[in-house]
Design an enzyme around this catalytic site. Structure first.
Site, PDB file in Angstrom:
ATOM      1  N   HIS A 147      30.736  -1.039  35.850  1.00 26.05           N
ATOM      2  CA  HIS A 147      31.498   0.207  35.671  1.00 26.05           C
ATOM      3  C   HIS A 147      31.318   1.208  36.814  1.00 26.05           C
ATOM      4  O   HIS A 147      31.162   2.414  36.577  1.00 26.05           O
ATOM      5  CB  HIS A 147      31.115   0.863  34.343  1.00 26.05           C
ATOM      6  CG  HIS A 147      31.494   0.076  33.122  1.00 26.05           C
ATOM      7  ND1 HIS A 147      32.521  -0.842  33.103  1.00 26.05           N
ATOM      8  CD2 HIS A 147      30.974   0.081  31.845  1.00 26.05           C
ATOM      9  CE1 HIS A 147      32.619  -1.366  31.885  1.00 26.05           C
ATOM     10  NE2 HIS A 147      31.691  -0.834  31.107  1.00 26.05           N
ATOM     11  N   HIS A 221      37.440   3.709  28.678  1.00 27.21           N
ATOM     12  CA  HIS A 221      36.390   3.107  27.858  1.00 27.21           C
ATOM     13  C   HIS A 221      36.283   3.771  26.482  1.00 27.21           C
ATOM     14  O   HIS A 221      35.184   3.940  25.950  1.00 27.21           O
ATOM     15  CB  HIS A 221      35.065   3.193  28.615  1.00 27.21           C
ATOM     16  CG  HIS A 221      34.103   2.109  28.269  1.00 27.21           C
ATOM     17  ND1 HIS A 221      33.494   2.028  27.035  1.00 27.21           N
ATOM     18  CD2 HIS A 221      33.654   1.055  28.974  1.00 27.21           C
ATOM     19  CE1 HIS A 221      32.705   0.977  27.023  1.00 27.21           C
ATOM     20  NE2 HIS A 221      32.780   0.368  28.186  1.00 27.21           N
ATOM     21  N   GLU A 354      39.667  -2.377  26.502  1.00 28.07           N
ATOM     22  CA  GLU A 354      39.729  -1.858  27.872  1.00 28.07           C
ATOM     23  C   GLU A 354      40.662  -2.761  28.672  1.00 28.07           C
ATOM     24  O   GLU A 354      40.286  -3.866  29.056  1.00 28.07           O
ATOM     25  CB  GLU A 354      38.335  -1.875  28.505  1.00 28.07           C
ATOM     26  CG  GLU A 354      37.255  -1.205  27.689  1.00 28.07           C
ATOM     27  CD  GLU A 354      35.863  -1.712  28.086  1.00 28.07           C
ATOM     28  OE1 GLU A 354      35.553  -1.781  29.282  1.00 28.07           O
ATOM     29  OE2 GLU A 354      35.089  -2.059  27.184  1.00 28.07           O
TER      30      GLU A 354
HETATM   31  C1  BGC Z   1      30.835  -3.857  28.475  1.00 32.01           C
HETATM   32  C2  BGC Z   1      29.602  -3.923  27.620  1.00 32.01           C
HETATM   33  C3  BGC Z   1      28.821  -2.666  27.838  1.00 32.01           C
HETATM   34  C4  BGC Z   1      29.706  -1.488  27.498  1.00 32.01           C
HETATM   35  C5  BGC Z   1      29.041  -0.170  27.707  1.00 32.01           C
HETATM   36  C6  BGC Z   1      31.634  -2.669  28.072  1.00 32.01           C
HETATM   37  O1  BGC Z   1      32.776  -2.554  28.856  1.00 32.01           O
HETATM   38  O2  BGC Z   1      31.603  -5.034  28.387  1.00 32.01           O
HETATM   39  O3  BGC Z   1      28.821  -5.048  27.927  1.00 32.01           O
HETATM   40  O4  BGC Z   1      27.676  -2.652  27.060  1.00 32.01           O
HETATM   41  O5  BGC Z   1      30.849  -1.524  28.295  1.00 32.01           O
HETATM   42  O6  BGC Z   1      28.515  -0.061  28.951  1.00 32.01           O
END
Ligand code: BGC
Length: 390
Positions: A147, A221, A354
């Site tokens: 991310h 998210h 997402e």
């Molecule tokens: C991921 C997860 C993660 C979450 C929060 C999601 O997009 O796939 O593995 O724990 O984001 O960071």
């Protein structure tokens, strides 16, 4: 079945309202339904050191609201009606922006409602090469990059401009990511436009340009729970994902390169299934990318997923032009955070859809490209559309 669903539900891009839009400057707030769309602004001061943090409320004529802060472009709240016409919260988040800045929150990294980037999802070992040049990014998720790194787009203060029309309420957010930020090449000029329509749709348009070849994969998210007044978690929510394949991953959630069929597996959501029905058969819970059966072109959006909450009758449809979607069932939520209405965010209290490119695409030659070059523009749209069924 997936193909039937795809063709039955293929939809044109929602038309953008450009008529009689004015940039509004007056700040007025009302909790009542209004005759016109409204965008209101509240200053929260300089919470993060220098730039001013703000909260914007988009409100449509029936009274549905979306709250967005320019800190992280975070959607903090969405209030939509249930089958009895009662408005209620449908996302996980906090009423106070300071709660997104605590050490607990930052170290656990749930990314509630934020825009994640430059690269949403994982990049193996934080490494990739582009045009013969090697790049190294932060490894903030075990051995991998996740991310956007240590201080990704979810932790930046975006420059905001509110735009109010007769049938839409919009917030335009801009962020200029300098060359080399978090290890990514090129200056990335990024903008997000959030639009609340009178059809109870939250439309998210992402746009970016660069001055050097780089990689981009932006998404939102938000965690949804469409029945927060009555449900202990989202395990009874019925999900359909218009995808015949998914991205197989290793133990660190990095793709193996295989895109197996969902047929005969707990990953098959081509017909509606409760989240909880087969989640126990998937190690760790759902946290995978589904490969949509159809990708968008020329601005066309298609219905990627549909979720129904039986208890509230709320329905959420996800329309997008992206090749995939990360369906994540809040497996790492552990009750640390209390959010809207004092509710405790326990495991599986929310789910994310997402829309995005596949994880680790820069290292997977077989996956659709995430490279952005100077002179071209990254442009993508996702719509979360809310309605009810009895
Ligand atoms: C991921 C997860 C993660 C979450 C929060 C999601 O997009 O796939 O593995 O724990 O984001 O960071």
């Amino acid at each position: 079945m997936a193909a039937v669903l795809a063709s039955a539900l293929m939809l044109p891009a929602c038309r953008q309202n450009t008529g009689s839009e004015t940039q509004e400057t007056a700040d007025t707030t009302t909790n009542q339904p209004t005759a016109t769309m409204k965008v209101t602004r509240e200053s929260l001061g300089t919470l993060t050191g220098n730039a001013e943090v703000e909260m914007y409320t988009l409100r449509n004529t029936s009274g549905a609201t979306v709250k967005i802060t320019n800190y992280g472009a975070i959607v903090t709240s969405i209030q939509m009606p249930d089958k009895n016409g009662n408005f209620g919260e449908v996302v996980l988040g906090f009423g106070n922006v300071k709660d997104y800045l605590t050490n607990d929150y930052l170290s656990s990294g749930p990314y509630f409602g934020a825009v994640v980037g430059r690269y949403g999802n994982r990049i193996a070992k934080g490494r990739f090469s582009l045009e013969g040049q090697q790049y190294t990014l932060a490894t903030n998720n075990g051995p991998n990059h996740l991310h956007g790194g240590l201080k990704g787009f979810d932790k930046k203060v975006w420059q905001a401009q509110k735009i109010q029309g007769d049938t839409t309420a919009k917030l335009h957010l801009m962020y200029r990511s300098p060359d080399g930020e978090e290890g990514y090449p090129g200056t990335l000029q990024t903008s997000i436009t959030y639009t609340l329509t009178d059809n109870n749709e939250l439309r998210i348009e992402y746009q970016a340009t660069t001055d050097k070849p780089t990689i981009v994969n932006l998404t939102n998210h938000s965690y949804f729970n469409l029945a927060q007044d009555s449900a202990a978690n989202v395990l009874d929510h019925q999900v359909t994902i218009n995808a015949g394949r998914y991205v197989a991953v290793d133990k660190t959630l990095i793709p193996t390169g295989q895109l197996p069929s969902v047929k005969g597996t707990p990953m098959d959501f081509t017909t509606p299934h409760a989240i909880g029905e087969r989640i126990g058969k998937v190690e760790g819970g759902y946290d995978h990318t589904w490969v949509f059966d159809r990708t968008g072109s020329d601005g066309d959006l298609f219905l990627g997923a549909r979720v129904v909450a039986p208890a509230s009758g709320r329905v959420m449809e996800v329309l997008t032009d992206q090749p995939g979607v990360q369906f994540y069932t809040g497996n790492f939520l552990n009750g640390t955070f209390r959010g809207h209405g004092g509710r405790t965010y326990v495991k599986n209290y929310g789910f994310c859809l997402e829309t995005q490119h596949f994880p680790d695409s820069p290292n997977q030659p077989g996956f659709p490209s995430v490279v952005l070059r100077p002179g071209t523009s990254y442009q993508t749209t996702t719509v979360y559309r809310f309605s009810v069924q009895q």
